[in-house]
Structures are given as C-alpha cells and as structure tokens.
Design a protein around this motif. Structure first.
Motif, short mmCIF file in Angstrom:
data_model
loop_
_atom_site.label_atom_id
_atom_site.label_comp_id
_atom_site.label_asym_id
_atom_site.label_seq_id
_atom_site.Cartn_x
_atom_site.Cartn_y
_atom_site.Cartn_z
N MET A 38 77.70 28.86 64.05
CA MET A 38 77.83 29.85 65.12
C MET A 38 76.59 30.72 65.12
N ALA A 39 75.99 30.95 66.28
CA ALA A 39 74.80 31.79 66.36
C ALA A 39 75.19 33.25 66.23
N ILE A 40 74.30 34.03 65.61
CA ILE A 40 74.54 35.46 65.53
C ILE A 40 74.49 36.03 66.93
N SER A 41 75.43 36.91 67.26
CA SER A 41 75.54 37.44 68.61
C SER A 41 74.35 38.33 68.96
N HIS A 42 74.09 38.46 70.26
CA HIS A 42 73.02 39.34 70.72
C HIS A 42 73.29 40.79 70.31
N THR A 43 74.57 41.17 70.29
CA THR A 43 74.91 42.53 69.89
C THR A 43 74.46 42.80 68.47
N VAL A 44 74.71 41.86 67.56
CA VAL A 44 74.31 42.03 66.16
C VAL A 44 72.81 42.11 66.05
N SER A 45 72.10 41.24 66.76
CA SER A 45 70.64 41.25 66.70
C SER A 45 70.08 42.56 67.23
N ARG A 46 70.64 43.06 68.32
CA ARG A 46 70.16 44.33 68.87
C ARG A 46 70.41 45.47 67.91
N LEU A 47 71.56 45.43 67.25
CA LEU A 47 71.88 46.49 66.29
C LEU A 47 70.85 46.54 65.18
N PHE A 48 70.53 45.39 64.60
CA PHE A 48 69.57 45.39 63.50
C PHE A 48 68.20 45.86 63.97
N CYS A 49 67.77 45.38 65.13
CA CYS A 49 66.46 45.77 65.64
C CYS A 49 66.40 47.28 65.85
N ALA A 50 67.46 47.86 66.42
CA ALA A 50 67.47 49.30 66.65
C ALA A 50 67.39 50.06 65.34
N TRP A 51 68.13 49.59 64.34
CA TRP A 51 68.11 50.26 63.05
C TRP A 51 66.73 50.15 62.40
N ALA A 52 66.15 48.95 62.44
CA ALA A 52 64.86 48.74 61.80
C ALA A 52 63.76 49.56 62.47
N LEU A 53 63.90 49.81 63.76
CA LEU A 53 62.90 50.58 64.49
C LEU A 53 63.19 52.08 64.47
N GLY A 54 64.27 52.46 63.81
CA GLY A 54 64.61 53.88 63.73
C GLY A 54 65.21 54.42 65.00
N LEU A 55 65.89 53.56 65.76
CA LEU A 55 66.44 53.99 67.04
C LEU A 55 67.91 54.35 66.96
N CYS A 56 68.53 54.26 65.80
CA CYS A 56 69.95 54.57 65.68
C CYS A 56 70.13 56.08 65.54
N THR A 57 70.15 56.78 66.66
CA THR A 57 70.32 58.23 66.64
C THR A 57 71.72 58.62 67.05
N LEU A 58 72.65 57.67 66.93
CA LEU A 58 74.00 57.87 67.42
C LEU A 58 74.83 58.76 66.54
N PRO A 59 75.77 59.51 67.11
CA PRO A 59 76.92 59.91 66.35
C PRO A 59 78.08 58.99 66.70
N VAL A 60 77.84 58.02 67.56
CA VAL A 60 78.90 57.14 68.03
C VAL A 60 78.71 55.77 67.43
N ALA A 61 79.69 54.88 67.70
CA ALA A 61 79.66 53.54 67.13
C ALA A 61 78.46 52.76 67.65
N ALA A 62 77.86 51.93 66.78
CA ALA A 62 76.63 51.25 67.14
C ALA A 62 76.82 49.78 67.48
N ALA A 63 77.85 49.15 67.04
CA ALA A 63 78.00 47.72 67.28
C ALA A 63 79.46 47.37 67.39
N SER A 64 79.72 46.24 68.02
CA SER A 64 81.09 45.74 68.10
C SER A 64 81.47 45.11 66.77
N LEU A 65 82.50 45.64 66.15
CA LEU A 65 82.97 45.05 64.89
C LEU A 65 83.54 43.67 65.11
N SER A 66 84.11 43.44 66.28
CA SER A 66 84.60 42.09 66.59
C SER A 66 83.45 41.10 66.63
#
Length: 268
Positions: free
Chosen positions: A1-29
């Motif tokens: 199964m390929a890793i979902s686009h949501t998961v890939s976007r989450l990691f990229c945002a974190w690695a680039l320092g873009l996770c400025t959320l107080p809210v949820a960042a990715a779909s746990l499902s």
C-alpha cells in the motif's frame, strides 16, 4: 500500500517547520491505513532490513510522519507530550465538539484500560508467537550435525539440508502467522481508531477557541490514537526483523539477536 498524500504532506510540513498548528495535523485514519503489512516471504524480509533496522521506504516514511504528528500533538498540548492513560475533562465553557471528544476519550480509556490494555494484549501475543515458533526452530537446529566449514561430508550435508528445509518451512509458517496477526489487529483496533479520528476531526476546527484544558483533552485522545498506529506498525517491524534474522542464521551469516537462530556448522 502506498503511503497516503496526507501522510507525505504532514512529514514535509513538519520537516520544513510549517507545523504551527494548535489543531490536528493529519488524519489518524490515513496513518492507520498506511501501515504496510508484514513482508510476505523471507526473501522480501531480507530486503527490508539493514544493520538491525527496518529500512523499507513505506515504513521509514510512516515513522517520520509519526514523529511529525507527535510534535503537533505536543504543540496542541501546550508544548509537552500528554500524560498517557489519564482522562482529561474539557472545561464547561469549551466548545461542544471538544467536550464530546473528551467524553469519547474517557470512553476509550474505560474500554481499553487495565487488563484490557491493547499494549499488554499485543505484547502477550507477540511473545507467544516468538516463543512458539522460535522453539520449533531451536528444536530442529539441535538435530543438525556439526561439520567444520567448508563442510565436505556429503552425508552430513544432505542430512543438514533436510533440517534447513524444515526450518524454512517453520519460518514460512511464522511469516503467515505474523500477517494473520496484523490483519486481525488492524480490523479489531480500527474499530477504535476510525471513530476516534472522526470525533477528533469534528473537534479540530474548535481547538483554536478551546481552553487549555480542552486542547489537552484533544491532545491526549490524539496521542492514544497515534499509539494505536504505532502498535500496528510494530507488528510489521518485528516480523520483518525476525524473518531477516532467522534467514541470516540459515545461510550462516551472523544473525540478529531477535531470533538467536544460527546454523550449526561446527562444534563438539
């Protein structure tokens, strides 16, 4: 199964320092669905492992996404990881969606606490599987006749080859058993992750206006669901490590300590 686009976007945002959320960042499902099944055979398992670690790309990417999600959860919780296993009630003035998610988390803990802990249950099943199949490997290994390498005794070689083939059949059984455990665990625990994700998703837009207590409740629930993702992934990782280690023992390379299964080529 390929890793979902949501998961890939989450990691990229974190690695680039873009996770400025107080809210949820990715779909746990999405994360739960992205966990790859254990390798289907020993040859595949060997390609998944290097230097005692799983290097399969889907597993590596998912591990990175989990790290990013842990960081987002800590931020939601005010900068620190939530305390696991403790219910956190929302404040009376928290948005209704946040209060509902906090109650859902309390219900989750009630259903999965104490002797019903999924961590304890999975650890028990892993131990049983390793002990049962590992014992079979060792019993066959003890029947192998020592022969200094390179062995030139055709009779011993023929006899030992039969034992090696028996050990490979045991390994094939173990690999199938790991896959069956994975499928069963994913189905069983998905019954908690999917509704948990829905509850958290409904509360996410309200997190920005929630009280610190309400955000802590959301963070705790999210962390518990992420633990569910990691438990499922641990089945895949351990199965790959064991299969690769046992295969290394069968072809006389130094095995990983997970299995302790080595081919007897010399000795008294």
């Amino acid at each position: 199964m390929a890793i979902s686009h949501t998961v890939s976007r989450l990691f990229c945002a974190w690695a680039l320092g873009l996770c400025t959320l107080p809210v949820a960042a990715a779909s746990l499902s999405d994360l739960f669905a992205a966990v790859p099944r254990p390798p289907a055979d020993a040859a595949t398992a060997v390609t998944w492992v290097a230097d005692g670690a799983v290097i399969q790309p889907e597993v590596v990417t998912l591990r990175q996404a989990i790290t990013a999600e842990r960081a987002a959860i800590a931020e939601l919780n005010g900068g620190a990881a939530p305390q696991p296993g403790s219910p956190v009630a929302a404040a009376p003035n928290d948005p209704p969606e946040v209060q509902r998610a906090a109650r859902a988390y309390a219900d989750y803990l009630t259903a999965n606490g104490g002797e019903r802990s999924p961590q304890a249950a999975l650890a028990k099943r892993k131990r049983w599987l390793q002990r049962a199949l590992g014992q079979q490997q060792m019993e066959v290994n003890r029947r192998m006749r020592p022969c200094p390498a390179p062995c030139t005794d055709s009779a011993i070689l023929a006899e030992n080859q039969q034992h090696l083939e028996a050990r490979m059949r045991i390994l094939d059984t173990e690999i199938r058993t790991w896959n069956a455990l994975f499928d069963d665990w994913k189905k069983t625990r998905g019954a908690y992750v999917i509704p948990g994700d829905l509850s958290l998703g409904a509360a996410a837009p309200a997190a920005a206006t929630a009280t610190p207590q309400g955000r802590s409740a959301l963070a705790s629930y999210r962390a518990a669901m992420l633990d569910e993702v990691e438990m499922l992934l641990s089945i895949t990782e351990l199965s790959a490590l064991r299969a690769a280690a046992i295969t290394s023992g069968l072809d006389e390379r130094t095995p990983d300590s997970i299995s302790g299964a080595t081919k007897k080529t010399s000795g008294p």
